[in-house]
Enzyme design. Sequence first.
Site, PDB file in Angstrom:
ATOM      1  N   HIS A 188      -5.296  16.190   2.415  1.00  0.00           N
ATOM      2  CA  HIS A 188      -4.613  16.969   1.384  1.00  0.00           C
ATOM      3  C   HIS A 188      -4.488  16.202   0.070  1.00  0.00           C
ATOM      4  O   HIS A 188      -4.367  16.812  -0.990  1.00  0.00           O
ATOM      5  CB  HIS A 188      -3.270  17.478   1.907  1.00  0.00           C
ATOM      6  CG  HIS A 188      -3.473  18.645   2.823  1.00  0.00           C
ATOM      7  ND1 HIS A 188      -3.474  18.511   4.185  1.00  0.00           N
ATOM      8  CD2 HIS A 188      -3.786  19.935   2.568  1.00  0.00           C
ATOM      9  CE1 HIS A 188      -3.748  19.684   4.719  1.00  0.00           C
ATOM     10  NE2 HIS A 188      -3.938  20.577   3.769  1.00  0.00           N
ATOM     11  N   ARG A 295      -1.992  27.651  -1.120  1.00  0.00           N
ATOM     12  CA  ARG A 295      -1.289  26.776  -0.159  1.00  0.00           C
ATOM     13  C   ARG A 295       0.174  26.693  -0.592  1.00  0.00           C
ATOM     14  O   ARG A 295       0.564  25.763  -1.307  1.00  0.00           O
ATOM     15  CB  ARG A 295      -1.923  25.388  -0.140  1.00  0.00           C
ATOM     16  CG  ARG A 295      -3.333  25.326   0.455  1.00  0.00           C
ATOM     17  CD  ARG A 295      -3.855  23.902   0.447  1.00  0.00           C
ATOM     18  NE  ARG A 295      -4.994  23.694   1.307  1.00  0.00           N
ATOM     19  CZ  ARG A 295      -6.267  23.709   0.910  1.00  0.00           C
ATOM     20  NH1 ARG A 295      -6.555  23.932  -0.349  1.00  0.00           N
ATOM     21  NH2 ARG A 295      -7.239  23.490   1.775  1.00  0.00           N
ATOM     22  N   ARG A 331      -0.786  31.908   1.802  1.00  0.00           N
ATOM     23  CA  ARG A 331      -0.580  31.407   3.158  1.00  0.00           C
ATOM     24  C   ARG A 331       0.872  30.971   3.307  1.00  0.00           C
ATOM     25  O   ARG A 331       1.411  30.291   2.433  1.00  0.00           O
ATOM     26  CB  ARG A 331      -1.507  30.206   3.385  1.00  0.00           C
ATOM     27  CG  ARG A 331      -1.294  29.549   4.714  1.00  0.00           C
ATOM     28  CD  ARG A 331      -2.309  28.493   4.947  1.00  0.00           C
ATOM     29  NE  ARG A 331      -1.994  27.264   4.222  1.00  0.00           N
ATOM     30  CZ  ARG A 331      -2.774  26.181   4.251  1.00  0.00           C
ATOM     31  NH1 ARG A 331      -3.914  26.204   4.918  1.00  0.00           N
ATOM     32  NH2 ARG A 331      -2.434  25.102   3.604  1.00  0.00           N
ATOM     33  N   GLU A 430      -8.373  28.194  12.595  1.00  0.00           N
ATOM     34  CA  GLU A 430      -8.593  26.766  12.362  1.00  0.00           C
ATOM     35  C   GLU A 430      -8.268  25.925  13.596  1.00  0.00           C
ATOM     36  O   GLU A 430      -8.317  24.712  13.569  1.00  0.00           O
ATOM     37  CB  GLU A 430      -7.787  26.294  11.145  1.00  0.00           C
ATOM     38  CG  GLU A 430      -6.320  26.649  11.167  1.00  0.00           C
ATOM     39  CD  GLU A 430      -5.581  26.257   9.894  1.00  0.00           C
ATOM     40  OE1 GLU A 430      -6.102  25.475   9.091  1.00  0.00           O
ATOM     41  OE2 GLU A 430      -4.456  26.751   9.710  1.00  0.00           O
ATOM     42  N   ASN A 453     -11.443  22.781   7.589  1.00  0.00           N
ATOM     43  CA  ASN A 453     -10.905  21.419   7.511  1.00  0.00           C
ATOM     44  C   ASN A 453     -10.225  21.052   8.824  1.00  0.00           C
ATOM     45  O   ASN A 453     -10.419  19.975   9.373  1.00  0.00           O
ATOM     46  CB  ASN A 453      -9.891  21.307   6.370  1.00  0.00           C
ATOM     47  CG  ASN A 453     -10.484  21.719   5.048  1.00  0.00           C
ATOM     48  OD1 ASN A 453     -11.704  21.730   4.897  1.00  0.00           O
ATOM     49  ND2 ASN A 453      -9.654  22.075   4.097  1.00  0.00           N
ATOM     50  N   ARG A 464      -8.777  14.221  10.192  1.00  0.00           N
ATOM     51  CA  ARG A 464      -9.499  14.490   8.943  1.00  0.00           C
ATOM     52  C   ARG A 464      -9.155  13.508   7.831  1.00  0.00           C
ATOM     53  O   ARG A 464      -9.841  13.455   6.813  1.00  0.00           O
ATOM     54  CB  ARG A 464      -9.235  15.940   8.488  1.00  0.00           C
ATOM     55  CG  ARG A 464      -7.810  16.207   8.123  1.00  0.00           C
ATOM     56  CD  ARG A 464      -7.535  17.692   8.037  1.00  0.00           C
ATOM     57  NE  ARG A 464      -7.456  18.171   6.676  1.00  0.00           N
ATOM     58  CZ  ARG A 464      -6.970  19.348   6.316  1.00  0.00           C
ATOM     59  NH1 ARG A 464      -6.563  20.208   7.241  1.00  0.00           N
ATOM     60  NH2 ARG A 464      -6.921  19.720   5.071  1.00  0.00           N
TER      61      ARG A 464
HETATM   62  C1  PEP Z   1      -8.341  24.310   6.518  1.00  0.00           C
HETATM   63  O1  PEP Z   1      -7.785  23.762   7.465  1.00  0.00           O
HETATM   64  O2  PEP Z   1      -9.585  24.444   6.428  1.00  0.00           O
HETATM   65  C2  PEP Z   1      -7.560  24.839   5.388  1.00  0.00           C
HETATM   66  C3  PEP Z   1      -8.115  25.556   4.446  1.00  0.00           C
HETATM   67  O3  PEP Z   1      -6.237  24.541   5.340  1.00  0.00           O
HETATM   68  P1  PEP Z   1      -5.665  23.104   4.941  1.00  0.00           P
HETATM   69  O4  PEP Z   1      -6.787  22.316   4.331  1.00  0.00           O
HETATM   70  O5  PEP Z   1      -4.555  23.316   3.977  1.00  0.00           O
HETATM   71  O6  PEP Z   1      -5.196  22.542   6.252  1.00  0.00           O
HETATM   72 MG    MG Z   2      -5.665  23.932   7.758  1.00  0.00          MG
END
Ligand code: PEP
Ligand code: MG
Length: 578
Positions: A188, A295, A331, A430, A453, A464
């Site tokens: 993030h 977000r 979201r 996800e 992600n 990640r």
């Molecule tokens: C994801 O997980 O791909 C997503 C778009 O949400 P975030 O990156 O905020 O976890």
């Molecule tokens: Mg996500």
Amino acid sequence: MRVMQGIAASPGIGLGQAFLYVHERFLTPHINIEEGEIPEELKRFKKALQVVAQDLAEIVKTAAVDNSEQIVETHLLMLEDPEFTKAVEVLIKEEQVCAEWAVERVLKAAIEAIEKGNDPLLRERSADINDIRWHLVKQLMGKSHSNLSMINHDVILVSDTLLPSQVLSLDHKYIKAIALDGGGKTSHVAILAQALQIPTVVGLGNITEKVRPNDQVIVDGNLGEVAIRPSVASANKMVERHAKWEENTRKLLALATEEAITTDGFKVELKANIERVEEVASVLKNGAEGVGLFRSEFLFLKPGGASEEEQFEAYKEVLNRLGKTKAVTIRTIDVGGDKIIPDLQGLSEENPILGWRAVRFCLSRKDIFRAQLRALLRASNYGKLKIMFPMISGVEELESALTILEQVKDELRGNRVPFDEEIEVGIMVEVPSAALTADILAKKTDFFSIGTNDLIQYTIAVDRGNEKIAYLYQPFHPGVLRLIQMVVEKGSAAGLPVAMCGEMASNPLAVVLLIGMGINELSMSPLSILKVKHIIRSISKLEAYEVLEEVLKMDSYLNINRYLREWMYDRFGDFFTA
Ligand code: PEP
Ligand code: MG
């Protein structure tokens, strides 16, 4: 000169002097003292209380966030609390331990007691207590506190790691680039750096050991390179490369008003991911057809969070600025994971990525969830708003979230508060269990948006944000591709629009595969929209499908990567790597 290779996380190039910020990891000293040392230890404790109080007062003067007075006031009250000071003094006197250890013991016990209870208000206080513990122990150890929001001249910020809240607190006009030891492309911090348009390279391993304060540094966020103390010739080369990238970017601006449509007529909606209301200007400039992912949790990253009213105003503003026809998918808050908000979540968890995150958090903090749903529904009256739930792992969670949404709708109807009765509600796919049960979830929702992600993170079991295993974080792993394809097929079979809002949607190598799969909407950082549009307008759906078929026969991401690179080079030369 030394050139370090990291992971390109936010495009552009930044040149300047390094500002080095390394988080200290310290162990609280546990020293037994002699009886004769007790008065000195009590004196040290008193002095630390005073200095920390002064420091806090200083922070409030310079903080770039609202509400800081309120937070600091709570901290000051704690420092003056006679119960606390007495407990520390008793430990110093009776157990003859150093002041650092006495503070640690008393405050840790207080935090643990709060964590065990279920009082949400008290839980919020545990983060404050932890903050005070950190300040006091550091002060007693003779370590001063450094505040990034105080940076007030142009710098290249070089750090081991940054929290999203620290990035938000920066006065970003002074931050010419960021270079980090840690982090991944989809962490993030990387996403926020893109939103703030700060060139960034992450995953450099140990740049904080190679750079000295005020060293000349160049950060190339396109290629993921950082040059430390560069020669004039190499600096010129990097600047030239940047000029070429800027020229390409400028050329692409001509596409802002064109449709994203393949040569054989397959239309894809290109939308923007945003974290802050301020990004709307960039959304419009780059010709986004809406916001595919707002977000909303970033509204909560400032001390004190975001009230229903503040949220309502923020959502309304985005809708107003996008006009009646451009949809905005908001979201519900996805805190937790690498976005821990101590004010909301208390102390960190053992395993936050698999922990109290996103919809799981909302379902146990219904007060916060309901306030957000009220704000969203009220705002839905001002444009085309869609609600999206993150991290849905199964149908039970989805049903619980939908039940609360229905209750909030009823409440608003009862109070004659208008909202969009036709509002669409979708989910992020996800979590692998959601992808595998896409056919079941499709019956209860209006749309899917694939969050690659996290989907990659959870499918390959690779954090990640961890640079040590970043080599395993592979969007073209056949396991990931199969899951994505499954979601598109199951969603489309149920008549649902299927979007993608993870970073993979803006990866030039991935676009052709996604078109081949038949994804209808791609949502990404506004800065990436035009390059993706250029690709889509240059290819046909049929050839994209042929590339996909070829790729699905391959058994390793290395082969898939190589194949896609060559294919892109044949079609576009070095346009996407220059
Ligand atoms: C994801 O997980 O791909 C997503 C778009 O949400 P975030 O990156 O905020 O976890
Ligand atoms: Mg996500």
